[in-house]
Motif scaffolding. Structure first.
Motif, mmCIF file in Angstrom:
data_model
loop_
_atom_site.group_PDB
_atom_site.id
_atom_site.type_symbol
_atom_site.label_atom_id
_atom_site.label_comp_id
_atom_site.label_asym_id
_atom_site.label_seq_id
_atom_site.Cartn_x
_atom_site.Cartn_y
_atom_site.Cartn_z
ATOM 1 N N TYR A 86 0.786 -1.130 0.123
ATOM 2 C CA TYR A 86 -0.165 -0.066 -0.089
ATOM 3 C C TYR A 86 0.859 1.143 -0.211
ATOM 4 C CZ TYR A 86 -3.570 3.972 1.479
ATOM 5 O OH TYR A 86 -3.964 4.759 1.424
ATOM 6 N N THR A 87 1.574 0.545 0.639
ATOM 7 C CA THR A 87 2.556 2.374 0.541
ATOM 8 C C THR A 87 3.498 3.067 -0.257
ATOM 9 O OG1 THR A 87 3.197 2.015 2.882
ATOM 10 C CG2 THR A 87 4.795 3.700 2.490
ATOM 11 N N VAL A 88 3.774 2.159 -1.461
ATOM 12 C CA VAL A 88 4.133 1.575 -2.734
ATOM 13 C C VAL A 88 2.848 2.017 -3.452
ATOM 14 C CG1 VAL A 88 5.436 1.013 -4.682
ATOM 15 C CG2 VAL A 88 6.150 0.313 -2.102
ATOM 16 N N LYS A 89 2.742 2.277 -2.932
ATOM 17 C CA LYS A 89 0.964 2.372 -4.400
ATOM 18 C C LYS A 89 0.951 3.658 -3.963
ATOM 19 C CE LYS A 89 -3.700 1.877 -4.598
ATOM 20 N NZ LYS A 89 -4.984 0.685 -4.810
ATOM 21 N N GLN A 90 0.507 4.182 -2.284
ATOM 22 C CA GLN A 90 0.361 4.990 -1.987
ATOM 23 C C GLN A 90 1.512 6.779 -2.691
ATOM 24 O OE1 GLN A 90 -3.280 6.262 -1.041
ATOM 25 N NE2 GLN A 90 -2.259 8.359 -0.165
ATOM 26 N N TRP A 91 2.484 6.312 -2.280
ATOM 27 C CA TRP A 91 3.663 7.344 -2.297
ATOM 28 C C TRP A 91 4.913 7.282 -2.734
ATOM 29 C CZ3 TRP A 91 3.249 10.925 1.970
ATOM 30 C CH2 TRP A 91 2.217 11.090 2.815
ATOM 31 N N SER A 92 4.335 6.306 -3.495
ATOM 32 C CA SER A 92 5.420 5.981 -5.255
ATOM 33 C C SER A 92 6.828 5.827 -3.935
ATOM 34 C CB SER A 92 5.530 6.401 -6.088
ATOM 35 O OG SER A 92 4.336 6.629 -6.942
ATOM 36 N N LYS A 93 7.126 4.953 -3.064
ATOM 37 C CA LYS A 93 7.948 4.874 -3.088
ATOM 38 C C LYS A 93 8.454 3.811 -1.892
ATOM 39 C CE LYS A 93 9.690 9.726 -2.672
ATOM 40 N NZ LYS A 93 10.445 10.357 -1.897
ATOM 41 N N THR A 94 9.016 2.714 -1.532
ATOM 42 C CA THR A 94 9.237 1.542 -0.367
ATOM 43 C C THR A 94 9.329 2.826 0.976
ATOM 44 O OG1 THR A 94 11.648 1.189 -0.636
ATOM 45 C CG2 THR A 94 10.393 0.780 -1.919
ATOM 46 N N PRO A 95 8.892 1.738 2.246
ATOM 47 C CA PRO A 95 8.874 2.073 3.544
ATOM 48 C C PRO A 95 9.880 2.610 4.192
ATOM 49 C CG PRO A 95 7.293 0.423 3.498
ATOM 50 C CD PRO A 95 8.090 0.248 1.589
ATOM 51 N N ASP A 96 11.045 1.917 3.391
ATOM 52 C CA ASP A 96 12.297 2.030 4.120
ATOM 53 C C ASP A 96 12.420 3.406 3.886
ATOM 54 O OD1 ASP A 96 12.673 1.516 1.405
ATOM 55 O OD2 ASP A 96 14.877 0.320 2.399
ATOM 56 N N GLN A 97 12.160 4.074 2.613
ATOM 57 C CA GLN A 97 12.296 5.969 2.041
ATOM 58 C C GLN A 97 11.652 6.730 2.909
ATOM 59 O OE1 GLN A 97 11.106 4.231 -1.321
ATOM 60 N NE2 GLN A 97 13.878 4.654 -2.940
ATOM 61 N N LEU A 98 10.223 6.218 3.299
ATOM 62 C CA LEU A 98 9.669 7.214 4.082
ATOM 63 C C LEU A 98 10.029 7.082 5.629
ATOM 64 C CD1 LEU A 98 6.364 5.754 2.328
ATOM 65 C CD2 LEU A 98 7.990 8.464 1.738
ATOM 66 N N ASP A 99 9.792 8.603 5.901
ATOM 67 C CA ASP A 99 9.822 8.983 7.568
ATOM 68 C C ASP A 99 9.112 7.329 8.753
ATOM 69 O OD1 ASP A 99 8.921 10.317 10.180
ATOM 70 O OD2 ASP A 99 10.826 11.446 9.594
ATOM 71 N N ALA A 100 9.161 7.528 9.864
ATOM 72 C CA ALA A 100 8.274 6.564 10.598
ATOM 73 C C ALA A 100 7.194 7.080 10.736
ATOM 74 C CB ALA A 100 9.378 6.106 12.041
ATOM 75 N N LEU A 101 7.079 8.150 10.814
ATOM 76 C CA LEU A 101 5.944 8.906 11.444
ATOM 77 C C LEU A 101 4.352 8.635 10.113
ATOM 78 C CD1 LEU A 101 6.644 12.486 12.096
ATOM 79 C CD2 LEU A 101 6.207 10.833 14.180
#
Length: 178
Positions: A86-101
């Motif tokens: 879902y995170t990749v779909k929503q943000w076009s980034k893998t979760p390890d590339q996004l802030d923990a928040l």
């Protein structure tokens, strides 16, 4: 007053389901999500707390990114099945590339509550947002000007209006401000 006729509220409990492993299951994660995915028989909040504690992957120190945060809350399997894709779909980034928040704000339930938001009061305008705004703006103290370039008449408006709400592009507003 038209506003009173159009501004009624109706109860709305926002529920989300996801197609996970060929099953339609509640998101946020709750007892039914876990039972449906892992053939568990969890019935109570303490049982769900125990299951979560068993699968959670604690962060060393603070969680460094959204992947670590999600796994610290729901474990590796649920992270892989729900959060990662879902995170990749929503943000076009893998979760390890996004802030923990980013994943810290997603609810995880230890009960059968399938609502996305846990707020006591959740409502929507009973006749839709368009009618709600029509009613709200039907007031002699509110003037609406359409088809006008705000920046061409800004000086006139600043002199006339006690309060003015600009609803155009924020970048354009700040470009002209100052």
């Amino acid at each position: 007053n038209l506003f009173k006729k159009t501004a009624g509220w109706r109860r709305w409990d926002h529920k989300v389901v996801g197609w996970i492993d060929d099953r339609l299951l509640p998101i946020p994660v709750n007892i039914d999500t876990v039972n449906g995915l892992f053939d568990e028989t969890i019935k109570t909040e303490p049982e769900m707390d125990k299951w979560l504690k068993k699968v959670q992957v604690p962060c060393t120190g603070e969680c460094k990114n959204a992947e670590e945060m999600a796994m610290s809350r729901v474990g590796k399997n649920l992270y892989e099945k729900i959060f990662k894709t879902y995170t990749v779909k929503q943000w076009s980034k893998t979760p390890d590339q996004l802030d923990a928040l980013v994943t810290a704000r997603i609810p995880v339930r230890n009960n059968r509550d399938a609502r996305y938001f846990g707020d006591k009061y959740q409502v929507l305008p009973s006749k839709g947002y368009t009618q709600w705004f029509v009613g709200m703006l039907d007031n002699p103290k509110i003037d609406i000007m359409l088809g006008v370039d705000y920046f061409e008449i800004q000086d006139q408006l600043d002199k006339r209006c006690g309060k003015l709400i600009f609803t155009g592009p924020i970048d354009k507003y700040f470009k002209h401000a100052g």
